[in-house]
Scaffold this motif. Structure first.
Motif, PDB file in Angstrom:
ATOM      1  N   TYR A  55       2.702   6.930   2.112  1.00  0.00           N
ATOM      2  CA  TYR A  55       4.122   7.146   1.877  1.00  0.00           C
ATOM      3  C   TYR A  55       4.632   8.209   2.821  1.00  0.00           C
ATOM      4  CZ  TYR A  55       3.960   4.486  -2.426  1.00  0.00           C
ATOM      5  OH  TYR A  55       3.836   3.484  -3.338  1.00  0.00           O
ATOM      6  N   ARG A  92       3.624  -8.949  -2.968  1.00  0.00           N
ATOM      7  CA  ARG A  92       3.469  -7.736  -3.785  1.00  0.00           C
ATOM      8  C   ARG A  92       4.724  -6.891  -3.797  1.00  0.00           C
ATOM      9  NH1 ARG A  92      -1.307  -5.392  -5.228  1.00  0.00           N
ATOM     10  NH2 ARG A  92      -0.432  -3.327  -5.065  1.00  0.00           N
ATOM     11  N   ASP A 463      -0.317  -9.270  -8.054  1.00  0.00           N
ATOM     12  CA  ASP A 463       0.466  -8.293  -8.816  1.00  0.00           C
ATOM     13  C   ASP A 463       1.653  -7.811  -8.000  1.00  0.00           C
ATOM     14  OD1 ASP A 463      -1.241  -8.242 -10.956  1.00  0.00           O
ATOM     15  OD2 ASP A 463      -2.567  -6.802  -9.995  1.00  0.00           O
ATOM     16  N   PHE A 464       2.713  -7.457  -8.694  1.00  0.00           N
ATOM     17  CA  PHE A 464       3.820  -6.776  -8.030  1.00  0.00           C
ATOM     18  C   PHE A 464       3.510  -5.293  -7.968  1.00  0.00           C
ATOM     19  CE2 PHE A 464       6.633 -10.291  -9.769  1.00  0.00           C
ATOM     20  CZ  PHE A 464       6.549 -10.986  -8.589  1.00  0.00           C
ATOM     21  N   ARG A 466       4.528  -1.349  -7.800  1.00  0.00           N
ATOM     22  CA  ARG A 466       5.624  -0.552  -8.358  1.00  0.00           C
ATOM     23  C   ARG A 466       6.515  -0.047  -7.242  1.00  0.00           C
ATOM     24  NH1 ARG A 466       6.632   1.772 -13.613  1.00  0.00           N
ATOM     25  NH2 ARG A 466       5.062   0.851 -14.946  1.00  0.00           N
ATOM     26  N   ASP A 467       7.801  -0.029  -7.489  1.00  0.00           N
ATOM     27  CA  ASP A 467       8.721   0.480  -6.485  1.00  0.00           C
ATOM     28  C   ASP A 467       8.842   1.988  -6.598  1.00  0.00           C
ATOM     29  OD1 ASP A 467       9.130  -2.022  -5.694  1.00  0.00           O
ATOM     30  OD2 ASP A 467      11.164  -2.227  -6.462  1.00  0.00           O
ATOM     31  N   TRP A 468       9.079   2.597  -5.476  1.00  0.00           N
ATOM     32  CA  TRP A 468       9.492   3.997  -5.478  1.00  0.00           C
ATOM     33  C   TRP A 468      10.854   4.052  -6.171  1.00  0.00           C
ATOM     34  CZ3 TRP A 468       6.545   7.943  -3.695  1.00  0.00           C
ATOM     35  CH2 TRP A 468       7.155   9.190  -3.565  1.00  0.00           C
ATOM     36  N   PRO A 469      11.114   5.102  -6.957  1.00  0.00           N
ATOM     37  CA  PRO A 469      12.421   5.130  -7.628  1.00  0.00           C
ATOM     38  C   PRO A 469      13.561   4.975  -6.626  1.00  0.00           C
ATOM     39  CG  PRO A 469      11.067   6.996  -8.281  1.00  0.00           C
ATOM     40  CD  PRO A 469      10.290   6.256  -7.271  1.00  0.00           C
TER      41      PRO A 469
ATOM     42  N   THR B 164      -4.754  -2.732  -6.126  1.00  0.00           N
ATOM     43  CA  THR B 164      -4.466  -1.497  -6.832  1.00  0.00           C
ATOM     44  C   THR B 164      -5.741  -1.044  -7.528  1.00  0.00           C
ATOM     45  OG1 THR B 164      -2.312  -2.432  -7.248  1.00  0.00           O
ATOM     46  CG2 THR B 164      -2.879  -0.465  -8.467  1.00  0.00           C
ATOM     47  N   GLY B 186      -6.522  -5.936 -12.237  1.00  0.00           N
ATOM     48  CA  GLY B 186      -5.157  -5.948 -11.702  1.00  0.00           C
ATOM     49  C   GLY B 186      -4.369  -4.705 -12.061  1.00  0.00           C
ATOM     50  N   ALA B 187      -3.154  -4.655 -11.501  1.00  0.00           N
ATOM     51  CA  ALA B 187      -2.338  -3.452 -11.620  1.00  0.00           C
ATOM     52  C   ALA B 187      -2.027  -3.112 -13.073  1.00  0.00           C
ATOM     53  CB  ALA B 187      -1.053  -3.635 -10.826  1.00  0.00           C
ATOM     54  N   ARG B 188      -1.807  -4.133 -13.896  1.00  0.00           N
ATOM     55  CA  ARG B 188      -1.384  -3.858 -15.273  1.00  0.00           C
ATOM     56  C   ARG B 188      -2.492  -3.128 -16.034  1.00  0.00           C
ATOM     57  NH1 ARG B 188       0.154  -9.085 -16.832  1.00  0.00           N
ATOM     58  NH2 ARG B 188       1.606  -9.031 -15.111  1.00  0.00           N
ATOM     59  N   GLU B 191      -3.037   0.433 -14.766  1.00  0.00           N
ATOM     60  CA  GLU B 191      -2.012   1.357 -15.218  1.00  0.00           C
ATOM     61  C   GLU B 191      -2.239   1.768 -16.669  1.00  0.00           C
ATOM     62  OE1 GLU B 191       1.786   0.074 -13.685  1.00  0.00           O
ATOM     63  OE2 GLU B 191       2.703   1.208 -15.310  1.00  0.00           O
ATOM     64  N   ARG B 195      -2.915   5.624 -17.864  1.00  0.00           N
ATOM     65  CA  ARG B 195      -2.158   6.320 -18.912  1.00  0.00           C
ATOM     66  C   ARG B 195      -3.082   6.809 -20.002  1.00  0.00           C
ATOM     67  NH1 ARG B 195       3.183   2.789 -18.790  1.00  0.00           N
ATOM     68  NH2 ARG B 195       3.992   3.830 -16.954  1.00  0.00           N
ATOM     69  N   TRP B 222       1.504   7.062  -7.939  1.00  0.00           N
ATOM     70  CA  TRP B 222       2.930   6.930  -8.190  1.00  0.00           C
ATOM     71  C   TRP B 222       3.269   7.615  -9.486  1.00  0.00           C
ATOM     72  CZ3 TRP B 222       1.189   1.468  -7.854  1.00  0.00           C
ATOM     73  CH2 TRP B 222       0.620   1.057  -9.057  1.00  0.00           C
ATOM     74  N   ARG B 223       4.469   7.935  -9.585  1.00  0.00           N
ATOM     75  CA  ARG B 223       4.973   8.553 -10.794  1.00  0.00           C
ATOM     76  C   ARG B 223       6.005   7.587 -11.327  1.00  0.00           C
ATOM     77  NH1 ARG B 223       5.748  14.631 -11.340  1.00  0.00           N
ATOM     78  NH2 ARG B 223       3.884  14.193 -12.544  1.00  0.00           N
ATOM     79  N   CYS B 224       5.823   7.192 -12.564  1.00  0.00           N
ATOM     80  CA  CYS B 224       6.658   6.093 -13.048  1.00  0.00           C
ATOM     81  C   CYS B 224       8.054   6.574 -13.420  1.00  0.00           C
ATOM     82  CB  CYS B 224       6.036   5.470 -14.270  1.00  0.00           C
ATOM     83  SG  CYS B 224       4.301   5.268 -14.022  1.00  0.00           S
TER      84      CYS B 224
END
Lengths: 480, 224
Positions: A55, A92, A463-464, A466-469, B164, B186-188, B191, B195, B222-224
């Protein structure tokens, strides 16, 4: 109604950590597009110590794709082998628009081909001018034609560049937009103005660089010392300029194969005390070199845009440059003196510039504010966004291309770039007797690979990410 | 009927300060699946025994028949007689021995035996988190809490894909420890585990990861 935002992938072989104009263009554009609420990722190849996914500031996600891991030889041509990974990244990150940069970048050309096969919109930005005559340009033009046969829109950095690209790739001019480069004017500020009462003569208004009658005038040249940058012209002109204007100094920054010629010229004419060679200068130090001078001399023989003269003007330097390529479009006439790209005219133009500065006729202290108003990356991002909206169908064709585009049938044949394989093949087939068939073969293979990938790595198992905010897009500035 | 499924997650929390995250590819055990697995185990056993027999025959044909009369060699002689008597596996062994040279047969058998012993139908990997003590991966690695600098989610290229994965950054080590390195779920799932681990390890409530920098910073992830 809120503006639609896009997921954009910038693809180019050239990106940081390698320094350069295209690199910083991509970075600045991406950064400003993110400010406008879009999502931008950058796909480039891996550099020695830069691999994997990283990033940058502002949440730009950079994919340094490691080809060396897939193949042991780093320089292996990777026309189709890049496709699986590219498809994975695109799915992705939910990319809608692929934006390639620079014509020498094979990664960009591959990405545009694959993106069209996957049914995405593509934009291509051309950063350079090319000739038509020699063998290398012919090959390069064929490659460019291959890429641009099936691209949705092309962006050029100047009108000259647009003309060049339209001719090279036989494009419809309506498909090509001109969006110039910009500079970060905060990084190119002139020296702070001296206090009005500190100078000997009370002048009103005060010039940016108060030049006394006996003060030395400094001319700065910052360029890579190559043939196409006009170093030979410079080598010939410097002794004559110094002969005509004895109270003048040169500062030359940059390196390249022509540096040796310059050094020989200095030795032959015994100009060691008048010409200073600085060698290579890092980009962040360019401003510090520029503000040491009064005139910026740019003897380039070919140039698509010439960001450096904008930077020089932003530093408050009077610019002497050759009227080639896109340069005449870049700065208003009161900031520049133009010369033909030949020795006599360059000497004469420099003489005119020195005379004008000595007479304090040029208001260089105002240049910075004027350049700042003319060139900003925010504006570039805004205009690029309009291109994205145009190709995505969020603007009507009339709004995007103009109201006088002729009948619909002609329209869909040349510009309505639909994704049907047969239409794509038709466009490629027109590229040439042999090239057309070869290109068609490539496209068909690419399509078959795509079908195979869809079966082998099904879309729904990816998988998708996660986006950066996202930033909230600014509300106020719609169409200007 | 499928022998494996895509990796799924099972969380066990025997006490509020302990959590075990298991990622497994074993589908729900129906009677028919049990039968199938049993038959696979039987088949593997039979195959392994056959390979051992081939190796034994090879060894016996090289060494001279036992001549002394100690109890061990007597036993070996009995065994030798029993094994080389004309039963179908022994016939297969001597047939192979007659047609394939020993130097090729022995490594091939040893390799096949090793593969049979190692190959597994399902895979399961787990991560055990003990608050105040540390985490233990299924690879047997235990990382004490004091040495855990962070637990984070990252992305990397793997083959033709971007994956991921969950990593533990260990103090004083250059390489990070990848959790679930074989299955790479996978990502899910990653994650959820991430957590869960943070919640269990640092007592972060639901609010910890939601942005205001609760507890510890997340670098690179990442920060959700």
């Amino acid at each position: 109604m809120p503006r639609r935002t896009y997921n954009i992938a910038m693809v180019c072989d050239f990106f940081f950590p390698q320094p350069g104009g295209v690199e910083s263009h991509i970075y600045q554009l991406a950064s400003k597009l993110i400010d406008r609420g879009h999502k931008v990722i950058v796909i480039t190849h891996a550099y020695e110590d830069r691999k994997g996914i990283r990033y940058l500031t502002n949440g730009i996600k950079v994919f340094h794709v490691p080809f060396a891991i897939i193949y042991r030889s780093a320089t292996f041509p990777t026309v189709f082998s890049f496709f699986p990974l590219f498809r994975n990244i695109i799915i992705r990150e939910r990319i809608e628009i692929v934006h390639g940069h620079a014509s020498f970048s094979s990664l960009c050309q591959e990405a545009i081909l694959h993106a069209r096969t996957m049914g995405l919109r593509t934009v291509y930005t051309d950063h350079s001018l090319f000739g038509f005559a020699d063998a290398a340009s012919i090959l390069n033009n064929k490659l460019l034609k291959f890429t641009l046969s099936d691209v949705d829109h092309v962006i050029c950095v100047s009108h000259t560049c647009k003309e060049n690209t339209v001719l090279r790739a036989a494009l419809d001019p309506l498909m090509v937009s001109v969006i110039p480069n910009a500079v970060v004017s905060e990084n190119f500020k002139p020296l702070p103005r001296p206090e009005p009462n500190s100078s000997i003569f009370n002048q009103h208004p005060l010039p940016a660089h108060p030049l006394g009658p006996n003060d030395t005038l400094t001319i700065v040249v910052i360029s890579r010392l190559f043939y196409n940058k006009g170093t030979d012209l410079l080598t010939a002109a410097i002794p004559r300029i110094l002969e005509n204007h004895p109270n003048t100094r040169f500062i030359i920054a940059g390196s390249g194969p022509k540096a040796i010629d310059l050094e020989q010229m200095i030795e032959q004419n015994v100009l060691q005390d008048k010409v200073e060679m600085l060698g290579p200068v890092r980009h962040e130090n360019v401003r510090d070199v520029m503000v040491r001078g009064h005139i910026y001399l740019h003897p380039s023989l070919t140039e698509a845009f010439g960001t450096v003269i904008v930077e020089a003007a932003s530093c408050g330097l009077y610019v002497v440059c050759t009227a080639v390529g896109g340069i005449p479009e870049v700065l208003p006439s009161h900031m520049t003196v133009f010369a033909q790209p030949e020795e006599n005219d360059l000497v004469a133009a420099t003489g005119r510039a020195i005379a004008a500065l000595r007479a304090n006729k040029v208001r260089t202290e105002k240049f910075h504010e004027q350049v700042k108003a003319m060139y900003s990356w925010t504006n570039v991002a805004k205009r690029t966004e309009r291109v994205y909206r145009g190709i995505s169908g969020d603007l009507t064709n009339n709004e995007f291309y103009g109201y006088d585009v002729g009948n619909e049938g002609h329209w869909s044949a040349t510009r309505g770039r639909n994704f049907a394989l047969i239409d794509r093949l038709k466009r490629y087939y027109g590229c040439g007797v042999w090239a057309g068939k070869l290109f068609c073969l490539c496209v068909v293979i690419d399509y078959l690979i795509f079908v195979f990938l869809e079966w082998f790595w099904p879309r729904d198992q990816i998988d998708f990410a996660r986006d950066w905010p996202r930033k909230r897009p600014p509300e106020s500035d719609d169409e200007e | 009927m499928r022998l494996t499924t895509t990796p799924y997650l099972r969380i066990r929390r025997p006490s509020p300060t302990t959590a075990e995250f298991t990622v497994s590819t074993l589908p729900p055990l129906t009677p028919s699946l049990r039968m199938l697995l049993l038959s696979i185990t039987l088949l593997r056993t039979v195959l392994s025994l056959q390979l051992v027999l081939i190796l034994y025959t090879l060894w016996a044909s090289r060494s001279s028949p036992p001549s002394s009369s100690s109890p061990l060699s007597l036993l070996l002689a009995h065994l030798h007689h029993a094994l080389t008597s004309p039963s179908p596996p022994a016939r297969l062994a001597s047939y192979l021995l007659a047609h394939i040279p020993g130097y090729a047969l022995a490594p091939a058998c040893a390799g096949a035996l090793y593969a049979l012993a190692r190959a597994r139908v399902h895979d399961a990997e787990s991560l055990l988190v003990l608050r105040g003590l540390g985490v233990q991966t299924s690879g047997g690695r235990f990382i004490p809490t004091g040495k855990i600098r962070d637990v984070l989610v990252n992305e990397a290229f793997r083959g033709f894909e971007v994956r991921t994965y969950l990593v533990v950054v260990v103090d004083g080590e250059d390489d990070v420890v990848v959790v679930f390195p074989r299955l790479l779920p996978g990502a899910r799932i990653v994650e959820r585990v991430w957590r869960g681990v943070r919640e269990c390890l640092y007592e972060e409530g639901k609010r910890g990861w939601e942005g205001e920098g609760g507890g510890r910073g997340i670098e690179g992830g990442w920060r959700c």
